[in-house]
Design an enzyme around this catalytic site. Structure first.
Site, PDB file in Angstrom:
ATOM      1  NE  ARG A 158      -1.940   0.907   3.832  1.00  0.00           N
ATOM      2  CZ  ARG A 158      -1.507   2.030   4.414  1.00  0.00           C
ATOM      3  NH1 ARG A 158      -1.812   3.200   3.909  1.00  0.00           N
ATOM      4  NH2 ARG A 158      -0.753   1.984   5.505  1.00  0.00           N
ATOM      5  CB  CYS A 169       3.407  -7.753   8.909  1.00  0.00           C
ATOM      6  SG  CYS A 169       4.077  -6.438   9.938  1.00  0.00           S
TER       7      CYS A 169
END
Ligand code: PCA
Length: 209
Positions: free
Chosen positions: A89, A142
């Site tokens: 993003r 992550c």
């Protein structure tokens, strides 16, 4: 031994509670006689999996709990599944923003974590710490590290347990269990639950969406 990892700050933040809480948790575990270490991972797609792999080689852990910040979450999130997808993003700390790329070309679509997340959830709730099961670790660094962790543990023979925990930002005083000390206690609880080799509990913690 227990290996905890956290991330360096990213996205313009000055700090990242994931590494601060991981370090506090490792120190507290050591103080109570449990062998544990905390390692910081770079928030860089091109570097994070290798840094994690080096930490696993160095420590030879029985349990690996990787930790990251989820700014939009309101509770400690026990991640269930890592997917073989990167769709950033925002750019990482090296300025890279990969879109729709595999974490491991040719790897399985997904890996489930092997931490006892239901047992851990019950233990956290018993301590009054806000926690939940999460069905997605996102598509950023992550999730990449979670996938790389499960891939690496499988390659090592699968004896070690591993998984991923997202922590909320610290300083949200409207919810219990979100100061740095509470996050550290939550990580200790999760890691200690994972050291117990008994199977996970079969209690419902699913989601409709
Ligand atoms: N959180 C980001 C990456 C590093 C971190 O602490 C994530 O959720 O992907």
């Amino acid at each position: 031994m227990i290996l905890l990892t956290g991330f360096e700050p990213f996205g313009g933040d000055a700090t990242n509670p994931s590494i601060d809480a991981a370090r506090l948790a490792a120190a507290a575990l050591n103080a109570s006689g449990v062998d544990a270490a905390a390692e910081q991972l770079p928030c860089v797609f091109a570097q994070a999996p290798a840094a994690l792999g080096a930490a696993i080689e160095r420590h030879g852990p029985d349990v690996v709990v990787c930790v990251g910040l989820a700014a939009g979450r309101g509770a400690v999130s026990l991640e269930r599944v890592a997917i073989n997808l990167i769709d950033a993003r925002i750019p990482d700390n090296a300025g890279e923003q990969p879109v729709d790329r595999a974490v491991e070309a040719g790897g399985p679509a997904a890996y489930f974590g092997t931490l006892p997340i239901k047992r851990a959830l019950a233990a956290l709730e018993g301590e009054g710490l806000a926690a939940e099961i999460s069905q997605t670790a996102g598509t950023y660094v992550c999730n990449q590290v979670f996938y790389a962790l499960m891939h690496a543990l499988r390659a090592r023979g699968g004896a070690a347990r591993g998984g991923f925990v997202h922590v909320p930002p610290v300083g949200h005083t409207d919810q219990p269990g979100q100061g740095l000390d509470a996050l550290s206690r939550a990580l200790q609880t999760i890691a200690l639950q994972a050291l117990d080799p008994s199977p996970d509990a079969a209690v419902p913690a699913g989601a409709e969406h």
